[in-house]
Design a protein around this motif. Structure first.
Motif, PDB file in Angstrom:
ATOM      1  N   MET A   1     -14.294   4.470  48.566  1.00 41.24           N
ATOM      2  CA  MET A   1     -13.554   3.783  47.495  1.00 41.24           C
ATOM      3  C   MET A   1     -13.243   4.792  46.399  1.00 41.24           C
ATOM      4  N   SER A   2     -12.003   4.908  46.006  1.00 37.35           N
ATOM      5  CA  SER A   2     -11.619   5.864  44.982  1.00 37.35           C
ATOM      6  C   SER A   2     -10.893   5.167  43.859  1.00 37.35           C
ATOM      7  N   ALA A   3     -10.631   5.901  42.805  1.00 35.15           N
ATOM      8  CA  ALA A   3      -9.978   5.306  41.651  1.00 35.15           C
ATOM      9  C   ALA A   3      -9.088   6.337  40.998  1.00 35.15           C
ATOM     10  N   GLY A   4      -8.318   5.914  39.995  1.00 33.51           N
ATOM     11  CA  GLY A   4      -7.382   6.828  39.379  1.00 33.51           C
ATOM     12  C   GLY A   4      -6.317   7.182  40.391  1.00 33.51           C
ATOM     13  N   PHE A   5      -6.206   8.476  40.731  1.00 29.86           N
ATOM     14  CA  PHE A   5      -5.300   8.851  41.807  1.00 29.86           C
ATOM     15  C   PHE A   5      -5.942   8.454  43.124  1.00 29.86           C
ATOM     16  N   ASP A   6      -5.338   7.512  43.822  1.00 35.59           N
ATOM     17  CA  ASP A   6      -5.883   6.952  45.045  1.00 35.59           C
ATOM     18  C   ASP A   6      -5.055   7.467  46.209  1.00 35.59           C
ATOM     19  N   ALA A   7      -5.469   8.593  46.783  1.00 33.52           N
ATOM     20  CA  ALA A   7      -4.692   9.230  47.850  1.00 33.52           C
ATOM     21  C   ALA A   7      -4.722   8.384  49.114  1.00 33.52           C
ATOM     22  N   ILE A   8      -3.551   8.116  49.673  1.00 31.74           N
ATOM     23  CA  ILE A   8      -3.452   7.310  50.884  1.00 31.74           C
ATOM     24  C   ILE A   8      -3.469   8.245  52.100  1.00 31.74           C
ATOM     25  N   PRO A   9      -4.407   8.047  53.031  1.00 30.36           N
ATOM     26  CA  PRO A   9      -4.563   8.963  54.181  1.00 30.36           C
ATOM     27  C   PRO A   9      -3.602   8.651  55.321  1.00 30.36           C
ATOM     28  N   ILE A  28     -11.544  -6.160  41.872  1.00 28.65           N
ATOM     29  CA  ILE A  28     -11.860  -5.385  40.681  1.00 28.65           C
ATOM     30  C   ILE A  28     -10.559  -4.872  40.077  1.00 28.65           C
ATOM     31  N   SER A  29     -10.361  -5.171  38.818  1.00 27.92           N
ATOM     32  CA  SER A  29      -9.130  -4.779  38.133  1.00 27.92           C
ATOM     33  C   SER A  29      -9.222  -3.324  37.722  1.00 27.92           C
ATOM     34  N   PHE A  30      -8.250  -2.501  38.155  1.00 22.79           N
ATOM     35  CA  PHE A  30      -8.326  -1.085  37.839  1.00 22.79           C
ATOM     36  C   PHE A  30      -6.948  -0.448  37.901  1.00 22.79           C
ATOM     37  N   TYR A  31      -6.605   0.322  36.878  1.00 23.24           N
ATOM     38  CA  TYR A  31      -5.360   1.067  36.901  1.00 23.24           C
ATOM     39  C   TYR A  31      -5.484   2.236  37.880  1.00 23.24           C
ATOM     40  N   HIS A  32      -4.507   2.376  38.754  1.00 24.25           N
ATOM     41  CA  HIS A  32      -4.534   3.466  39.714  1.00 24.25           C
ATOM     42  C   HIS A  32      -3.103   3.810  40.143  1.00 24.25           C
ATOM     43  N   TRP A  33      -2.981   4.841  40.943  1.00 26.26           N
ATOM     44  CA  TRP A  33      -1.674   5.254  41.432  1.00 26.26           C
ATOM     45  C   TRP A  33      -1.828   6.010  42.734  1.00 26.26           C
ATOM     46  N   HIS A  34      -0.772   6.008  43.542  1.00 23.82           N
ATOM     47  CA  HIS A  34      -0.772   6.652  44.844  1.00 23.82           C
ATOM     48  C   HIS A  34       0.341   7.692  44.906  1.00 23.82           C
ATOM     49  N   GLN A  35       0.320   8.485  45.952  1.00 24.18           N
ATOM     50  CA  GLN A  35       1.376   9.483  46.165  1.00 24.18           C
ATOM     51  C   GLN A  35       2.557   8.906  46.926  1.00 24.18           C
ATOM     52  N   CYS A  36       2.534   7.605  47.185  1.00 24.06           N
ATOM     53  CA  CYS A  36       3.528   6.993  48.060  1.00 24.06           C
ATOM     54  C   CYS A  36       4.031   5.682  47.461  1.00 24.06           C
ATOM     55  N   CYS A  37       4.943   5.035  48.178  1.00 29.47           N
ATOM     56  CA  CYS A  37       5.439   3.722  47.784  1.00 29.47           C
ATOM     57  C   CYS A  37       4.528   2.653  48.392  1.00 29.47           C
ATOM     58  N   GLU A  38       4.215   1.622  47.614  1.00 29.95           N
ATOM     59  CA  GLU A  38       3.336   0.547  48.083  1.00 29.95           C
ATOM     60  C   GLU A  38       4.041  -0.803  47.961  1.00 29.95           C
ATOM     61  N   LEU A  39       3.924  -1.618  49.006  1.00 27.14           N
ATOM     62  CA  LEU A  39       4.439  -2.980  48.997  1.00 27.14           C
ATOM     63  C   LEU A  39       3.263  -3.954  49.007  1.00 27.14           C
ATOM     64  N   VAL A  65       6.612  -4.021  44.361  1.00 28.70           N
ATOM     65  CA  VAL A  65       6.869  -2.679  44.866  1.00 28.70           C
ATOM     66  C   VAL A  65       6.360  -1.689  43.818  1.00 28.70           C
ATOM     67  N   PHE A  66       5.397  -0.860  44.203  1.00 25.48           N
ATOM     68  CA  PHE A  66       4.848   0.155  43.303  1.00 25.48           C
ATOM     69  C   PHE A  66       5.393   1.509  43.720  1.00 25.48           C
ATOM     70  N   GLN A  67       6.004   2.206  42.785  1.00 28.89           N
ATOM     71  CA  GLN A  67       6.625   3.490  43.084  1.00 28.89           C
ATOM     72  C   GLN A  67       5.584   4.597  43.215  1.00 28.89           C
ATOM     73  N   PRO A  68       5.943   5.713  43.874  1.00 22.90           N
ATOM     74  CA  PRO A  68       5.026   6.850  43.967  1.00 22.90           C
ATOM     75  C   PRO A  68       4.594   7.327  42.578  1.00 22.90           C
ATOM     76  N   PHE A  69       3.303   7.540  42.414  1.00 21.77           N
ATOM     77  CA  PHE A  69       2.719   8.057  41.181  1.00 21.77           C
ATOM     78  C   PHE A  69       2.921   7.127  39.984  1.00 21.77           C
ATOM     79  N   GLU A  70       3.113   5.856  40.235  1.00 19.58           N
ATOM     80  CA  GLU A  70       3.307   4.893  39.157  1.00 19.58           C
ATOM     81  C   GLU A  70       2.007   4.127  38.902  1.00 19.58           C
ATOM     82  N   ILE A  71       1.615   4.074  37.653  1.00 14.44           N
ATOM     83  CA  ILE A  71       0.388   3.369  37.289  1.00 14.44           C
ATOM     84  C   ILE A  71       0.581   1.867  37.482  1.00 14.44           C
ATOM     85  N   HIS A  72      -0.386   1.242  38.133  1.00 16.04           N
ATOM     86  CA  HIS A  72      -0.332  -0.205  38.277  1.00 16.04           C
ATOM     87  C   HIS A  72      -1.747  -0.765  38.385  1.00 16.04           C
ATOM     88  N   LYS A  73      -1.848  -2.056  38.177  1.00 14.67           N
ATOM     89  CA  LYS A  73      -3.141  -2.724  38.249  1.00 14.67           C
ATOM     90  C   LYS A  73      -2.938  -4.106  38.860  1.00 14.67           C
TER      91      LYS A  73
END
Length: 292
Positions: A1-9, A28-39, A65-73
């Motif tokens: 389980m990671s947080a902040g920058f959450d790298a998708i493998p 658990i509510s937490f602001y995070h972001w990925h290197q990719c697009c998330e649906l 839709v969460f954009q790459p490197f976009e903060i969301h919770k």
């Protein structure tokens, strides 16, 4: 389980598919972001999603839709009576973009979803919910085998999805390239915290790193994310602690110091506030569940 920058493998795959999943315990509510697009497609539940400092309700028929490197919770208030039911898909957008080159209108819409600074990305699907649901379910049948990883099947899935979204997204009149959003200060702050969350005197060290004042950094982070920097740092540390409790036998006191807490009682209090269990009881529950 990671947080902040959450790298998708992705491990070389263009898509990482999480099957439709239902839970009855609060996320658990937490602001995070990925290197990719998330649906995120919601089939049921309640709660809130925060994107760009705007809050949206979680309910059936919503697509986010969460954009790459976009903060969301995402915070779901799941209960036995109202479970949180959803499908989450991560798209390696750089890998996928060439799949759509023969379909310029769909590619333009995909680019807008992934990169546009002005694009709405919280959708009420309404009468089109059934189309999107069926699209998801059809791909999910072979998402985890060799067929699901082929360019053909991924392209068919995206064309169906984008065709459904095209019906509810206003067509742009601009012929200029999509204006990609710039990196926010908060993203730089979270990237730094990702590597340094265990340090003492975080704010002073962060101020030195960014060449900004402590107060200005705090205001920037609050403005861009809607969250206090101290709240984010604590959430990061608690998420790391949960992973250590799940995966190691390290004593609770040692974990507290390892993740940056100087006071063990404060760590236990913060952990209990987040997970509704003390660290020790959380570890026992996880181990019991794993062996049941």
């Amino acid at each position: 389980m990671s947080a902040g920058f959450d790298a998708i493998p992705f491990n070389g795959s263009p898509i990482l598919w999480n099957n439709r999943h239902r839970t009855t315990r609060p996320d658990i509510s937490f602001y995070h972001w990925h290197q990719c697009c998330e649906l995120l497609l919601v089939f049921g539940g309640s709660g809130t999603v925060v994107i760009n400092n705007q809050t949206y309700p979680i309910r059936e028929g919503k697509l986010f839709v969460f954009q790459p490197f976009e903060i969301h919770k995402v915070y779901a208030k799941a209960t036995d009576d109202l479970p949180y039911d959803r499908t989450v898909v991560h798209l390696n957008h750089v890998h996928i973009e060439p799949y759509l080159r023969l379909f310029p209108k769909r590619q333009e819409l995909f680019d807008r979803l992934c990169y546009s600074r002005d694009m709405e990305r919280a959708f009420e699907l309404g009468e089109h919910f059934e189309d999107v649901r069926q699209c998801m379910e059809d791909y999910e049948r072979f998402a985890h085998d060799d067929r699901g990883a082929t360019q053909e099947e991924i392209t068919v899935f995206l064309l169906r999805l984008l065709s459904s979204l095209e019906k509810i997204i206003p067509e742009t009149r601009s012929h200029s390239p999509v204006q990609r959003r710039s990196e926010e200060y908060s993203e730089r702050i979270m990237g730094w915290i990702e590597a340094n969350y265990m340090e003492n005197d975080i704010l002073n060290k962060l101020a030195d790193e960014l060449h900004l004042s402590r107060s200005y950094i705090s205001r920037l982070f609050k403005k861009e994310t809607g969250s206090n920097l101290s709240e984010y740092l604590t959430a990061k540390r608690i998420k790391v602690a949960a992973h250590l409790l799940e995966s190691t036998t390290t004593p609770v006191e040692n974990i507290a110091h390892q993740i940056g807490f100087q006071n063990v009682s404060h760590f236990i209090s913060c952990f209990k506030k987040t997970y509704r269990l003390t660290p020790l009881r959380y570890r026992i529950k996880v181990k019991t569940t794993d062996h049941s």
